[in-house]
Design an enzyme around this catalytic site. Structure first.
Site, PDB file in Angstrom:
ATOM      1  N   SER A   8       0.777  -1.299   0.073  1.00 26.18           N
ATOM      2  CA  SER A   8       0.148   0.126  -0.007  1.00 26.18           C
ATOM      3  C   SER A   8       0.894   1.070  -0.052  1.00 26.18           C
ATOM      4  O   SER A   8       2.004   1.223   0.467  1.00 26.18           O
ATOM      5  CB  SER A   8      -0.923  -0.090   1.331  1.00 26.18           C
ATOM      6  OG  SER A   8      -0.194   0.209   2.295  1.00 26.18           O
ATOM      7  N   CYS A   9       0.365   2.250  -0.634  1.00 29.90           N
ATOM      8  CA  CYS A   9       0.954   3.634  -0.710  1.00 29.90           C
ATOM      9  C   CYS A   9       0.068   4.622  -0.218  1.00 29.90           C
ATOM     10  O   CYS A   9      -1.139   4.426  -0.402  1.00 29.90           O
ATOM     11  CB  CYS A   9       1.763   3.786  -1.832  1.00 29.90           C
ATOM     12  SG  CYS A   9       0.607   4.049  -3.277  1.00 29.90           S
ATOM     13  N   PRO A  10       0.647   5.921   0.062  1.00 25.66           N
ATOM     14  CA  PRO A  10      -0.320   6.832   0.147  1.00 25.66           C
ATOM     15  C   PRO A  10      -1.415   7.337  -0.508  1.00 25.66           C
ATOM     16  O   PRO A  10      -2.545   7.560  -0.203  1.00 25.66           O
ATOM     17  CB  PRO A  10       0.693   8.009   0.583  1.00 25.66           C
ATOM     18  CG  PRO A  10       2.142   7.751   0.761  1.00 25.66           C
ATOM     19  CD  PRO A  10       1.874   6.216   0.100  1.00 25.66           C
TER      20      PRO A  10
END
Length: 506
Positions: A8-10
């Site tokens: 997951s990333c921002p």
């Protein structure tokens, strides 16, 4: 070995899926099986419990709080962050293998606790500053869909209003009572359609600050933080505290809810804590603090920032455009990039749909600069394919579409492989484009879309010219940087091949 992973990333767009693909490919190359659950903007498909049970270890490639982390309890793991997985997937897989191999050595019983303790040295140490950034980026990631949908619908509403009304369409559409949509809507009336688009977009955009606040609180305290976070963000908007107030109320709501959730209460009262007591008490505290303590100073800061931006004009905006261009290309979707993007999108609240406003010009500069890196790398791989690997040439082809769609992350594979040469080259082109966009005066009230929202941009030809100039500058900077330290004879051959490719001789 068999591994399960979570990425997951921002923003939940590019890094999330690039990390997943990199881990899967690295696993296959090393003879292992890696199954990845992507917790991205499109949601996530939870891993099959049977797959988790059969896994030897877990890889966390996440910059946000992992959802459902308790599913993996007792298994050796590594926690590396999403960028590490993108940049060095083979190294991450090797670390996971080492964690699994080391787990039985913790004791003959090979207990789950011992396994995790043995794997702990491979775990990323997350400091307070990183945690705060994760909380903030979680709020930003949930906020962006509201920004994109609402902003584009508002822009479409203004564009249609310019046709539906002979003059001052943007002003006229905002003055129409929304009740006309459910009391006297006419299917063939362009004015009513303009009102429909504008009102729908305005309502979606109105959730910007509440969503930012709510999901910062959610990242800190999980679901008990959502309700007080939304209320705090709404109050921040009501009192004029803007997105800065929303950030403050999000952290306040999250930490108050978290503190309450950790209180020891009698067994009979535990059931009402998360659904009644925590939301009630936290909302009361946040409401009181926002109205009386947080709101006034945040409103003063927000008003001062707005006044400063409105005071900028002409040449004074060019340095700001250059700075924003540098920030957009510094880390390609990372925290610095997001600071510039959020600064532009939240400023649209004050633009009130005015495509000639300073806030609209800032948005145009940010979008144009953010498109430069992938477009530049696509152009560079087209001009001199010989100095790039086969994989890079293929990535360069897809970068055309990614850049045109304002997805800066399309240039990440190149930046990851050679950051010292690539990032300065991208930043040079981004600065040129940001400054030129400000200089020509293009404005934009749609916060996303790339070239696909060109009809919504004022002075679109000049906007595209600024983008083209920055792309060419960045592409030639990439080619120059790539040639540093190379054999001059090879460079001459590459030049000849590039000319042949451009002339169609090949």
């Amino acid at each position: 070995m068999k591994f399960v992973a979570v990425s997951s990333c921002p923003t939940g767009i590019a890094h999330t899926y690039m990390a997943a693909e990199a881990l899967e490919q690295a696993g296959r190359a090393a003879g292992h099986e890696v199954v990845v659950e992507t917790q991205g903007a499109a949601g996530s498909q939870p891993l099959d419990p049977a797959v988790i049970a059969a896994a030897d270890g877990v890889i966390y490639a996440a910059d946000l709080e992992v959802q459902g982390r308790d599913r993996f309890a007792g298994k050796p793991f590594v926690d590396v962050g999403v960028k590490k997985a993108v940049h060095d997937a083979p190294g991450v897989v090797a670390a996971a293998v080492a964690a699994v191999e080391a787990a039985p050595a913790a004791g003959s019983s090979a207990s789950p606790t011992a396994a995790v303790a043995t794997a702990a040295p491979a775990t990323r140490q997350v400091g307070t500053g990183t945690r705060i950034r994760q909380y903030l980026m979680t709020g930003v990631s949930y906020m962006i869909p509201f920004v994109a949908a609402g902003g584009i619908l508002i822009a479409l509403g203004f564009m249609l209003a310019s046709v539906a009304w002979a003059e001052n369409g943007a002003i006229e559409v905002t003055g129409v009572d929304a009740a006309v949509l459910w009391t006297a809507f006419e299917w063939g009336n362009l004015q009513h359609w303009a009102v429909l688009l504008f009102q729908t977009g305005a309502l979606a955009f109105g959730f910007l600050v509440p969503a930012l606040s709510a999901y910062i609180a959610y990242a800190i305290a999980d679901r008990p933080g959502i309700a007080p976070g939304f209320v705090g963000g709404s109050i921040a908007g009501l009192v004029g505290a803007g997105f800065l107030g929303g950030i403050a109320t999000g952290f306040l709501a999250g930490f108050v809810a978290l503190w309450l959730a950790r209180r020891n209460v009698p067994k009979g009262g535990r059931g009402v804590m998360p659904v009644v007591v925590i939301p009630l008490v936290t909302t009361l505290v946040v409401g009181f603090a926002t109205f009386l303590i947080i709101g006034p100073p945040m409103k003063a800061i927000n008003d001062a920032l707005t006044a400063w931006l409105n005071g900028l004009s002409g040449g004074a905006l060019i340095p700001l455009g250059i700075l924003l261009g540098l920030m957009m290309c510094f880390d390609l979707g990372g925290p610095v990039n997001k600071v510039a993007y959020v600064f532009a999108t939240t400023g649209l609240i004050n633009a009130a749909g005015d495509i000639g406003s300073t806030e609209a010009r800032i948005m145009a500069a940010v979008m144009a600069a953010g498109m430069v890196p992938p477009l530049a790398i696509a152009l560079a791989t087209t001009l001199r394919p010989r100095i790039f690997t086969e994989a890079e040439r293929e990535s360069g082809k897809s970068a055309w579409l990614l850049g045109a769609s304002f997805i800066s992350e399309g240039a990440i594979p190149f930046a990851a492989a050679d950051p010292v040469r690539m990032l300065p080259s991208f930043m040079l082109g981004g600065a040129v484009t940001g400054g030129l966009t400000m200089a020509v005066g293009s404005g934009l009230v749609a916060p996303h879309g790339g070239i696909w929202v060109t009809p919504l941009i004022s002075l679109p030809l000049l906007f595209l010219l600024a983008l083209a100039v920055g792309t060419v500058v960045s592409a030639f900077a990439v080619l120059f940087a790539k040639n540093i330290g190379r054999n001059p004879q090879e460079a001459v051959l590459d030049d000849a091949e590039s000319l042949a490719a451009l002339s169609g001789a090949r």
